[in-house]
Motif scaffolding. Structure first.
Motif, short mmCIF file in Angstrom:
data_model
loop_
_atom_site.label_atom_id
_atom_site.label_comp_id
_atom_site.label_asym_id
_atom_site.label_seq_id
_atom_site.Cartn_x
_atom_site.Cartn_y
_atom_site.Cartn_z
N PHE A 96 0.82 -1.21 0.00
CA PHE A 96 0.00 0.00 0.00
C PHE A 96 0.86 1.27 0.00
N ASP A 97 2.13 1.10 -0.28
CA ASP A 97 3.01 2.27 -0.36
C ASP A 97 2.54 3.17 -1.49
N VAL A 98 2.31 4.44 -1.17
CA VAL A 98 1.73 5.36 -2.14
C VAL A 98 2.77 5.74 -3.20
N ARG A 99 2.36 5.61 -4.45
CA ARG A 99 3.20 5.98 -5.59
C ARG A 99 2.92 7.42 -6.00
N THR A 100 3.91 8.07 -6.51
CA THR A 100 3.71 9.46 -6.95
C THR A 100 2.79 9.53 -8.16
N ASP A 101 2.80 8.48 -9.01
CA ASP A 101 1.95 8.49 -10.20
C ASP A 101 0.56 7.94 -9.94
N ALA A 102 0.25 7.64 -8.67
CA ALA A 102 -1.09 7.15 -8.34
C ALA A 102 -2.11 8.28 -8.28
N ASN A 103 -1.62 9.50 -8.08
CA ASN A 103 -2.52 10.65 -8.02
C ASN A 103 -2.79 11.12 -9.45
N PRO A 104 -4.05 11.08 -9.90
CA PRO A 104 -4.34 11.49 -11.28
C PRO A 104 -3.91 12.93 -11.55
N ILE A 105 -3.45 13.18 -12.76
CA ILE A 105 -3.00 14.52 -13.13
C ILE A 105 -4.14 15.52 -12.99
N SER A 106 -5.35 15.10 -13.36
CA SER A 106 -6.50 16.00 -13.27
C SER A 106 -6.77 16.42 -11.83
N ARG A 107 -6.49 15.51 -10.91
CA ARG A 107 -6.71 15.81 -9.50
C ARG A 107 -5.58 16.68 -8.95
N GLU A 108 -4.37 16.35 -9.36
CA GLU A 108 -3.20 17.07 -8.89
C GLU A 108 -3.22 18.53 -9.34
N SER A 109 -3.74 18.75 -10.56
CA SER A 109 -3.77 20.10 -11.11
C SER A 109 -4.89 20.95 -10.54
N GLY A 110 -5.86 20.30 -9.86
CA GLY A 110 -6.93 21.04 -9.21
C GLY A 110 -8.01 21.56 -10.14
N ILE A 111 -8.13 21.00 -11.35
CA ILE A 111 -9.18 21.45 -12.26
C ILE A 111 -10.54 20.95 -11.78
N LEU A 112 -11.59 21.65 -12.19
CA LEU A 112 -12.95 21.28 -11.82
C LEU A 112 -13.32 19.95 -12.47
N ARG A 113 -13.72 18.97 -11.65
CA ARG A 113 -14.02 17.65 -12.20
C ARG A 113 -15.45 17.21 -11.93
N PHE A 114 -15.89 17.28 -10.69
CA PHE A 114 -17.22 16.81 -10.33
C PHE A 114 -18.02 17.96 -9.76
N GLN A 115 -19.27 18.05 -10.17
CA GLN A 115 -20.08 19.21 -9.81
C GLN A 115 -21.33 18.79 -9.06
N MET A 116 -21.63 19.50 -7.99
CA MET A 116 -22.84 19.24 -7.21
C MET A 116 -24.05 19.85 -7.89
N ASN A 117 -25.24 19.30 -7.59
CA ASN A 117 -26.47 19.94 -8.06
C ASN A 117 -26.60 21.31 -7.40
N PRO A 118 -26.84 22.35 -8.17
CA PRO A 118 -26.81 23.71 -7.62
C PRO A 118 -28.08 24.13 -6.89
N THR A 119 -29.22 23.50 -7.21
CA THR A 119 -30.48 23.90 -6.59
C THR A 119 -31.33 22.68 -6.30
N LYS A 120 -32.39 22.87 -5.53
CA LYS A 120 -33.37 21.80 -5.32
C LYS A 120 -34.07 21.48 -6.64
N PHE A 121 -34.50 20.23 -6.76
CA PHE A 121 -35.28 19.78 -7.92
C PHE A 121 -34.48 19.89 -9.22
N TRP A 122 -33.15 19.89 -9.13
CA TRP A 122 -32.30 19.96 -10.32
C TRP A 122 -32.55 18.73 -11.17
N GLY A 123 -32.99 18.91 -12.38
CA GLY A 123 -33.30 17.75 -13.20
C GLY A 123 -33.69 18.14 -14.61
#
Length: 504
Positions: free
Chosen positions: A450-477
């Motif tokens: 379970f030794d953590v590798r440096t390449d185990a962290n995705p580049i998209s995560r490491e760079s801090g770009i927006l990836r997953f977004q929450m629903n902004p309001t009630k009844f979002w659909g």
């Protein structure tokens, strides 16, 4: 960052317009501004701005990379939007995509037709956007092999429009497909999914990718009936819907290969392990053959539970990575003005990082089976990579785990994790429970680290770009059809929230 800290990448967005007004509303999106007048009773959903932005970007990219000529794109590119509603999509296509000769903006509603005429004139696109008042399927059937790009974005399932869309698009052209009946595709009504799409959906942690693969299967089988086949260029689950882009080609021999890219899914009801059964194979000599099966026994080899069967689904790649890279280049070079460009950048980068193995696991769900603490994402990714396996997230959500490791290896890793963190792990588990069977088994995989590798962290995560977004309001659909009063439906949803809990 480790573990279930993916929430730091869950970003809210804002609803861009108040649709409760009884007067006309101006809406600006991309490079156009349209007016919504309540008297036209026309459907518009601000939640789908990202859908329209991605469509603009994808079409422009496809035009850019497709050379002109007999086997490429025609000199004059035409687009058919089968269900245009307010017309905002077609108007945006006309103003934001270069190389377009004609756009048919069709809707069967007189109010929508009038509104498209009004908004197109106001935006100076009337020379390109041609409003049409017709039923979508009838129009597409009447224009066979005529349009290089066909866009179908219905309320609910796209299935009733697939036959006509496949016939309408030119050879080598593309179709864009939206499905908003995600609850059905995600396993809430498997029998309804089968009736509509010809596949059984499953209640699975991988339900959103399963939904994408069911839709691809439906589009592929529809195309194959006419000696055509589709190549998935981009397949996205966004908010409450899926959006897919296909290149359509002619080739009866290639159609026959679809069976080798189609599989049934076996899901263990105890430990959630996934297995696949190809419907057919291609032999070394190139001939087609029967696939041997089943690939699972009556009871799961890991936890002794039974399996549920889902599918058939498309089990080949669901994205064209070269096309996705070109989309990112187009985004940076010419379309950075898009209102959801940050989110699109995150989505496309996640897609590029995805490995091609079908479906995925939820790491928290797997840990709950053996009653152990959640394994940090970097730990399980490192453990798999240390053993030489591929691993990635899915663009559909955080804490997802895609890997080409066999289920036996995955459970050996989780078994060792449980032993490290639960000294008396068996005492937490009921006898004969799936977790009890799993913990009781010996670990056969050697050198689990379970030794953590440096390449185990995705580049998209490491760079801090927006990836997953929450629903902004009630009844979002997906909103409601234009024939209903939106405020009445919202009130009904408010009243019904928590209804089952109140009954209990």
């Amino acid at each position: 960052m480790e573990g279930s800290d993916e929430s730091s990448h869950l970003q809210p967005c804002t609803l861009p317009v108040d649709l409760s007004s009884s007067t006309s509303t101006d809406i600006s999106e991309g490079k156009c501004t349209i007016q919504l007048d309540p008297k036209y009773n026309t459907f518009y959903n601000p939640a789908q701005e990202v859908n329209r932005d991605i469509s603009v970007l994808a079409i422009q990219t496809f035009i850019n990379i497709t050379p002109k000529g007999k086997r490429g794109r025609p000199e004059s590119v035409s687009i058919l939007e089968a269900m245009a509603a307010s017309g905002i999509r077609s108007i945006r296509y006309a103003k934001e995509i270069t190389g377009i000769f004609k756009i048919i903006a069709n809707d069967m509603s007189q109010g929508s037709f009038d509104l498209i005429c009004q908004n197109s004139t106001a935006n100076g696109t009337s020379s390109i956007v041609q409003p049409k008042l017709s039923e979508a399927s009838s129009l597409m059937y009447s224009q066979p092999n005529e349009h290089f790009i066909v866009d179908i974005d219905p309320y609910g399932t796209p299935v009733p429009f697939l036959d006509s869309a496949i016939k309408c698009v030119k050879d080598g052209g593309i179709i864009l497909v939206t499905a908003t009946d995600l609850a059905i595709l995600a396993g809430n009504a498997a029998e309804t999914c089968y009736a509509k799409y010809g596949s059984m959906s499953l209640k699975s942690s991988a339900c959103h990718e399963l939904a994408l693969r069911i839709v691809i299967h439906a589009v592929q089988t529809t195309a194959n009936k006419y000696g055509r086949y589709v190549e998935p260029l981009l397949s996205l689950k966004i908010d409450f819907y899926v959006r897919l882009l296909f290149r359509v080609k002619r080739g009866p021999e290639v159609c026959k290969k679809s069976v080798s890219k189609t599989s049934l899914v076996y899901q263990c009801v105890g430990c959630h392990s996934l297995s696949f059964q190809q419907l057919g194979i291609i032999k070394k000599d190139g001939k087609h053959g029967f696939a041997a099966g089943p690939t699972v026994s009556a009871h799961c080899e890991h936890c002794n539970s039974i399996h549920y069967v889902g599918g058939p689904i498309w089990s080949a790649p669901i994205h064209d990575k070269a096309f996705v890279k070109s989309m990112l280049e187009t985004l940076i070079e010419t379309h950075s003005y898009l209102g959801t460009s940050g989110r699109i950048e995150g989505l496309l980068n996640l897609v590029l990082e995805e490995i091609e193995n079908p479906l995925y696991y939820d790491t928290n769900q797997l840990c709950s089976v053996v009653k152990t603490i959640a394994i940090p994402m970097l730990k399980i990714r490192s453990a798999l990579m240390n053993l030489g396996f591929e691993v990635s997230l899915s663009h559909t959500g955080p804490n997802t785990l895609k890997t080409n490791a066999p289920n036996a290896i995955l459970w050996d890793i989780l078994r060792e994790w449980a032993k490290m963190n639960n000294a008396n792990s068996k005492s937490n588990l009921a006898p004969k429970s799936p977790g009890f069977y799993l913990v009781e088994k010996p670990t056969l995989t050697q050198n689990i680290s379970f030794d953590v590798r440096t390449d185990a962290n995705p580049i998209s995560r490491e760079s801090g770009i927006l990836r997953f977004q929450m629903n902004p309001t009630k009844f979002w659909g997906p909103g409601v059809r234009s024939t209903f009063k939106a405020d009445a439906v919202v009130e009904k949803r408010r009243i019904n929230q928590g209804k089952r809990k109140r009954v209990e």
